[in-house]
Scaffold this active site. Structure first.
Site, short mmCIF file in Angstrom:
data_model
loop_
_atom_site.label_atom_id
_atom_site.label_comp_id
_atom_site.label_asym_id
_atom_site.label_seq_id
_atom_site.Cartn_x
_atom_site.Cartn_y
_atom_site.Cartn_z
N GLY A 626 0.83 -1.20 0.00
CA GLY A 626 0.00 0.00 0.00
C GLY A 626 0.86 1.24 0.00
O GLY A 626 2.10 1.18 -0.01
N ALA A 627 0.19 2.38 -0.01
CA ALA A 627 0.88 3.66 0.01
C ALA A 627 0.10 4.63 0.88
O ALA A 627 -1.13 4.68 0.81
CB ALA A 627 1.03 4.22 -1.41
N GLY A 628 0.80 5.36 1.74
CA GLY A 628 0.18 6.35 2.61
C GLY A 628 0.61 7.74 2.23
O GLY A 628 1.25 7.96 1.20
N GLU A 629 0.27 8.70 3.08
CA GLU A 629 0.62 10.09 2.80
C GLU A 629 2.12 10.30 2.84
O GLU A 629 2.68 11.06 2.08
CB GLU A 629 -0.06 11.01 3.80
CG GLU A 629 0.24 12.49 3.54
CD GLU A 629 -0.34 13.39 4.62
OE1 GLU A 629 -0.86 12.87 5.61
OE2 GLU A 629 -0.26 14.61 4.45
N PHE A 630 2.81 9.55 3.73
CA PHE A 630 4.22 9.81 3.94
C PHE A 630 5.13 8.91 3.11
O PHE A 630 6.30 9.22 2.91
CB PHE A 630 4.56 9.63 5.42
CG PHE A 630 3.87 10.61 6.32
CD1 PHE A 630 2.75 10.24 7.05
CD2 PHE A 630 4.31 11.92 6.42
CE1 PHE A 630 2.10 11.15 7.87
CE2 PHE A 630 3.68 12.82 7.23
CZ PHE A 630 2.57 12.44 7.96
N ASP A 744 -11.27 9.74 13.49
CA ASP A 744 -11.30 9.24 12.11
C ASP A 744 -11.69 7.77 12.09
O ASP A 744 -11.13 6.98 11.35
CB ASP A 744 -9.93 9.45 11.45
CG ASP A 744 -10.02 9.32 9.93
OD1 ASP A 744 -8.97 9.20 9.30
OD2 ASP A 744 -11.14 9.33 9.38
#
Length: 982
Positions: A626-630, A744
């Site tokens: 996966g990929a996150g904001e950072f 959230d």
């Protein structure tokens, strides 16, 4: 008793205070007894001694009424029938409003009366006026009319009743009033149907629409955008049975050059512009642009000003930057072939913040100059520099170098002008060459082989070395005796010296000579000894044997330490794995309160306090998951000497980060490190002391809950789903007890392991929601996930445990709907408006009634009345311990709950193919099943039953029901629900 006088009194006295109700909503009147002001010509049966008509002039108008008072006679059956009432073809439900007076039976002083205080309302449908033909058997009873207040002699009390006549389908109908022995007078009969008036909402026009009947509580209406407005999807809205518009969808927006004003799109005024389709207003032309005309979609730049290709049309036009200032070259005295260039930023940036610098190097011998080439190195680079300094190395002495620094911005490409500053510098060979280390390469009883290294980085032309050595005397410190050095001049940095004495210590020092013969500084004097003549081989053997013995001792110590640590761990009591659904919350009760890592002056202190540091060598990345904001997220293996290999998730920080991004990235670890609960994602540790920061957590095999539910739609029972909710609620209770507010909570932020155990993750709201660009609503202070957030948190930014409870209710809906998107395709604005108007998500298909009631409790407007997470865990525990409590299913309307498309097409279906229909209900995977079964047209679909769907290969209960309910929605006949029971 004079009953004729009673009759006259009954209808005459009431007119003195007779008031008609004013209408508050849009109504279309089919019959108005009072407004007609004339003989109505209603049919009475029997003609004699039945209903009678009366009249009286009030304020210049002649008002009529019908009355009857045959209380002295038995077995009354008196009928009063209206004339034929034409029906609007789309109005299947009408309202009958009656104003009447009923006399109290106790006010009659006559014995043996069969007096009644009620009368009946009947209706009969017909496609044409049948005139005076009247048959009682054609009428169906609508209601028994009973007064709220009965009148006594001399005191008349008016009653108002409204009854519904539903399921009308013919061209018209009759109403009839049956008296069975009452003293009653009817003063007003109004027959009407309700409509939702023509309106404009969110720049979409909707026509006047007849309100639906009991079979269609919400009537979907399509509209069209106003002039100069467009929408990706056709605007839709729902008309309720009360004639009110609710839940508008697919908002229209003004085209470029137009803005919304007074429910219309108007041109932008001169000097203003709007570049795109949006709900924004026109904006003034930016700086350094030419004034625009009416309806402008952009403002052009003035001469000498530009926009970069990536600049939006709303950006100011920029000028070119000026040249860098005060360019200086500084030679490092301790390094050979290196200098540092520094300069001050451009005085004029042209109004831009993307100024970058490029350094060009040229080397000159005499008058001939040429590029320095790849031999010269720049640190960090010679292009795209943000900083105003650069280190240049691998330069050669005695050459002139010209360095040119150019300032560029995003608009420099549009002009031939260059903003440069140059400097010419020569790099002298002034730095001495220093010997940094000397060591023995080999030795014997009569010789020593030595080698040394120097500090220069570039290759000197012909460097020589001067070596001095002497024998160390034992008494030289006492006697002060000076021994003469032997001096050797060498062409390389190594030497072998022979003819030495055995078992003797010699002192050595060396210096480097420049090409001109200039000496550098001597190295420190070093002592080296020759080996004994007879024990040279023995000495070597002793050294090897000593090394082996020493290594064995160290290995033994390491083994003992590891055994002691393992024994200590095994001495701790271990609790067995608790049941996923029924673990005691008291055993998991937090013993501390959450500490906000942002309260630390140095955020790195918080990381060190709450998270364990892991060396990168213990981590092996396997694949990106996966990929996150950072940065990217990997699946990997954690291997620590004291533990067996463990599968972990590895969050990384992408290159080029700022210090603030690094602190924000690690702050989540500071939060997770404080939690220890089986339903909270576990932090294994962090990597902070190396270049690439990482956060290591336990690995959850089944990933995010929302995706897992979508992939397994219909494959799990309600009991299993409620069990998963129990785990989430237990985790949130733990966080609430620690005074931590998640902010959230959503199915996308719940992770699922191989045992279907759910764990709360993603702590902190600073991230962008990757799965949904429109999932947040920007306000002052950050972004809020509107669909999951309580109304007080949206309006006032009041985030509490109660607002987390609201979000948990949305998560419950997501779980029971197998990952369906909350509020479907409604925009954020529409969601907020609907919630504020008391709209709540309907029950998902097959959702237990008790679970849906708990959802509604979580969505109470008053946050103080919502249950706490401790209460929620207790409620869910009771449901799971009594599975029968999950059998009662909440009411489900397929047209609302799964957002089926409109079915008002010209042929009864708006779909052009079976594949298009299946795609609309997210069942495209069964297209081939329908095709192989020969079902290629929607007319064939409409004939299918539950067993037909099963026979073509749809076996999952959830999928079977979704397709069946979709067909039900297409037929729009709830009476056929039993056909599709599964």
């Amino acid at each position: 008793m004079d009953y004729s006088r009673i009759k006259r009194t009954l209808f005459v006295s009431v007119f003195m205070n007779f008031v008609f109700i004013s209408l508050q909503k849009k109504q279309e009147v089919l019959l108005d007894m009072v407004a007609s002001g004339a003989e109505l010509g209603w049919l009475t049966s029997p003609v004699e001694h039945g209903w009678e008509i009366g009249q009286r002039a009030v304020n210049g108008s002649l008002l009529y009424n019908y009355y009857i008072c045959n209380v002295e006679e038995r077995e009354q059956d008196n009928w009063l029938r209206t004339t034929f009432i034409q029906r609007n073809p789309t109005a299947s439900r009408v309202f009958v409003e009656l104003q009447f007076v009923v006399r109290d039976c106790n006010s009659f002083n006559v014995d043996s009366l069969t007096c009644k205080e009620t009368f009946n309302l009947y209706a009969s449908e017909a496609d044409a006026d049948i005139g005076t033909a009247f048959r009682k058997g054609q009428f169906r009873k609508v209601a028994t009319i009973a007064p709220d207040e009965i009148s006594s002699l001399g005191e008349m009390k008016m009653n108002i009743e409204t009854k519904v006549v539903d399921n009308l389908s013919h061209k018209g109908f009759y109403l009839a009033f049956q008296d069975i022995g009452a003293c009653v007078a009817i003063y007003s009969v109004r027959v009407y149907y309700k409509t939702c008036p023509a309106t404009v909402k969110s720049l979409a026009k909707f026509p006047e629409t007849v309100a639906g009947g009991e079979n269609q509580a919400l009537r979907e209406v399509t509209g069209s955008c106003v002039s100069n407005a467009v929408s990706e999807d056709q605007p839709r809205i729902y008309c309720t049975t009360d004639g009110e518009w609710v839940v508008p969808m697919s908002q229209c927006q003004c085209i470029p050059g137009f803005e919304a004003m007074n429910d219309a799109c108007q041109e932008c005024q001169p000097g203003f512009f709007k570049p795109s389709v949006s709900s924004e207003t026109c904006k003034p032309c930016p700086e350094n642009t030419q004034p625009s005309g009416s309806g402008a979609i952009s403002c052009t730049c003035k001469d000498g000003f530009y926009r970069a290709p990536e600049d939006p049309e709303t950006a100011d036009c920029s000028g070119l930057p000026s040249a860098p200032q005060d360019l200086v070259a500084t030679t490092a005295q301790t390094s050979i072939g290196r200098l540092q260039l520094s300069w001050k930023p451009s005085a004029d940036t042209g109004g831009r913040s993307d100024i970058r610098y490029t350094v060009v190097c040229e080397r000159c011998e005499g008058r001939a100059c040429q590029p320095c080439g790849e031999k010269v190195r720049f640190d960090p680079s010679n292009t795209d520099l943000k900083e105003t300094r650069v280190t240049v190395s691998d330069l050669e002495p005695y050459l002139n170098y010209t360095f040119t620094v150019e300032a560029r911005s995003g608009v420099s490409q549009f002009s031939n002008k260059r903003a440069t500053n140059s400097i010419i510098t020569a790099l002298p060979y002034t730095s001495p060459i220093k010997v940094t280390a000397m060591y023995v390469v080999d030795r014997s009883s009569t010789s020593l082989s030595l080698q040394w290294s120097v500090s220069h980085l570039s290759k000197p032309v012909a460097t020589r070395y001067e070596l001095m050595f002497r024998k160390k005397e034992n008494d030289e410190e006492i006697t002060g005796k000076v021994t003469t050095y032997t001096v050797l001049v060498l062409e390389k940095n190594s030497v072998q010296i022979s003819d030495l004495s055995p078992s003797t210590v010699y002192l050595f020092k060396v210096q480097a000579l420049s090409p001109e013969g200039n000496p550098g500084s001597y190295s420190l004097e070093k002592e080296f000894s020759t080996l004994p003549e007879a024990s040279q081989k023995t000495g070597n053997t002793a050294v090897i044997l000593g090394a082996v013995i020493g290594g064995g001792v160290m290995l033994f110590i390491v083994v003992v330490v590891l055994l002691l640590r393992k024994r200590r761990r095994n001495s701790h009591t271990r609790r067995g794995p608790e049941d996923t659904y029924f673990s005691s919350p008291d055993q998991l009760k937090p013993l501390k309160t959450y500490v906000d890592p942002h309260t630390y002056e140095d955020p790195n202190t918080a990381v060190l306090k709450f998270a364990s540091e892991i060396h990168p060598s213990h981590i092996t990345k396997q694949k990106v998951i996966g990929a996150g904001e950072f940065g990217e997220v990997y699946r990997g293996i954690l291997k620590v000497s004291s533990r067996k290999e463990t599968a972990v998730a590895i969050k990384t920080l992408k290159p080029g980060y700022t210090e603030k991004q690094r602190q924000d990235f690690l702050s989540e670890a500071s939060i997770m490190g404080q939690f220890s609960h089986q339903n909270i994602i576990r932090l294994e540790g962090v990597v902070t002391k190396f270049k690439h920061a990482m956060i290591i957590t336990e690995y959850m095999e089944n990933g995010a809950l929302d995706k897992y539910l979508k992939d397994h739609d219909g494959e799990m029972s309600s009991f299993q789903l409620v069990g998963m909710l129990r785990g989430i609620a237990a985790g949130m209770k733990y966080l609430s007890d620690m005074s931590y507010v998640h902010r959230d909570l959503a199915a996308r932020n719940i992770l699922v392991n191989s045992n279907l155990e759910c764990k709360v993750s993603d702590f902190g709201l600073s991230r962008v929601l990757e799965d949904d660009p429109e999932g947040t609503y920007t306000t002052s202070g950050g972004k809020i996930p509107i669909r999951w957030t309580a109304p007080e948190a949206i309006a006032y930014r009041k985030f509490t445990s109660a607002s987390d409870v609201w979000s948990f209710g949305i998560v419950m809906w997501e779980v029971m709907a197998f990952g369906e998107r909350p509020y479907w395709d409604m925009s954020n604005h529409e969601v907020m408006k609907a919630i504020n108007e008391a709209f709540r998500l309907p029950a998902p298909m097959d959702c237990p009634s008790a679970v849906y009631q708990l959802m509604l409790q979580c969505w109470l407007q008053d946050r103080s009345k919502r249950p706490r997470f401790g209460d929620i865990v207790s409620i869910i525990d009771k449901l799971l311990k009594s599975p029968d409590s999950l059998k009662a299913i909440a009411d489900f309307d397929p047209r609302v709950s799964i957002r089926l498309p409109s079915t008002s097409g010209s042929d009864g279906s708006p779909f052009r193919s079976v594949a298009e229909w299946l795609e609309s209900i997210k069942m495209s995977q069964y297209s081939e099943n329908f095709s192989k079964a020969g079902i290629i047209g929607m007319e064939q679909v409409l004939q299918m039953k539950s067993e037909d769907i099963h026979n073509i290969g749809v076996h999952l209960p959830g999928h079977l029901k979704r397709i069946a309910y979709s067909i039900l929605g297409l037929k729009d006949q709830t009476s056929t629900l039993s056909v599709f029971a599964v």
